[in-house]
Design an enzyme around this catalytic site. Structure first.
Site, short mmCIF file in Angstrom:
data_model
loop_
_atom_site.label_atom_id
_atom_site.label_comp_id
_atom_site.label_asym_id
_atom_site.label_seq_id
_atom_site.Cartn_x
_atom_site.Cartn_y
_atom_site.Cartn_z
NE ARG A 189 -17.77 -4.19 2.55
CZ ARG A 189 -17.86 -5.48 2.92
NH1 ARG A 189 -19.05 -6.03 3.12
NH2 ARG A 189 -16.78 -6.21 3.09
CD GLU A 196 -2.95 -1.07 0.18
OE1 GLU A 196 -3.07 -0.01 -0.47
OE2 GLU A 196 -3.65 -2.07 -0.02
CB CYS A 207 -6.35 -2.82 6.61
SG CYS A 207 -6.52 -4.61 6.79
CG HIS A 220 -4.50 -5.02 1.97
ND1 HIS A 220 -4.68 -3.65 1.86
CD2 HIS A 220 -5.30 -5.43 2.99
CE1 HIS A 220 -5.55 -3.26 2.78
NE2 HIS A 220 -5.94 -4.31 3.47
#
Length: 229
Positions: free
Chosen positions: A103, A93, A156, A183
């Protein structure tokens, strides 16, 4: 009796790398990020001392526990891992954003919406890892890898953002630390597709460690790594 802290010369020759992953979440039976972290600590690395910690999938608890692990182990490098189960590659990342927008609820039942991680913090913080070199070297070993420009807005990203804040603070205190987030995709136990074996993920993150050790701080490969959309 606890092990004595490494002497300065030993630290330079054999640096400490802290690798973190996460526990399972969202009803999944496993989380390969935590499994890879544990496996790397068990198997070791010829060029560094690897220590591992598995963090809770918790907006409230994960970052403080990461900070405590950094204080306890005093690593030169931190590579935090997380699961991105629908991705087709290992993805270093590039940037964390100052946003928590979940979510699904975390493992404590917390589900923040449109919340700043740090109300007075910067909008974004960038990785201190050589993300382009890492993706290139993992792909060159036959494992799909690419640079990612979004760590999401779940735990994360929250941990990644807070981790880079710790890096900033330690730098101000004269304690250099290189850190970032990667990830990993799903393993077969999680179903769906595509999936990667735990061996492939462990080998990929081992390459990420080697590449980071071999790359000077604040440098990266001169390669294209952006996105057109």
């Amino acid at each position: 009796m606890s092990n004595p802290a490494p002497r300065a010369a030993d630290r330079r020759a054999h640096p400490t790398v802290l690798v973190t992953g996460f526990e399972p979440f969202g009803g999944a039976p496993v989380n390969p990020s935590g499994e890879v972290a544990r496996r790397l600590a068990e198997l070791g690395h010829p060029d560094c001392r690897i220590v591992a910690d598995v963090l809770p999938v918790s907006f409230a608890r994960a970052a403080p526990l990461l900070a405590a692990a950094i204080e306890a182990h005093d690593p030169e490098i931190v590579i935090a891992l997380g699961l991105a189960e629908t991705r087709h590659a290992i993805t270093p990342e590039r940037v964390a954003i100052n946003l928590a927008d979940a979510r699904i609820a975390d493992n404590d039942g917390d589900q923040p919406r449109d919340a700043a991680i740090e109300p007075t913090g910067p909008a974004a913080r960038f990785s201190g890892l050589p993300v382009k070199a890492i993706a290139h070297d993992i792909a060159a070993a036959g494992i799909d890898a690419e640079v990612s420009l979004t760590a999401g807005s779940y735990v994360c990203n929250h941990v990644f953002y807070e981790l880079m804040g710790i890096v900033e603070q330690r730098s101000a205190d004269g304690r250099a630390l290189r850190a970032g987030f990667i990830h990993v995709p799903a393993t077969p136990q999680l179903g769906g597709g595509p999936t990667f074996t735990l061996d492939e993920l462990e080998r990929g993150i081992r390459i990420a460690i080697s590449t980071t050790l071999a790359t000077r701080p604040h440098h990266d490969a001169d390669l294209p790594g952006g996105s057109t959309h």
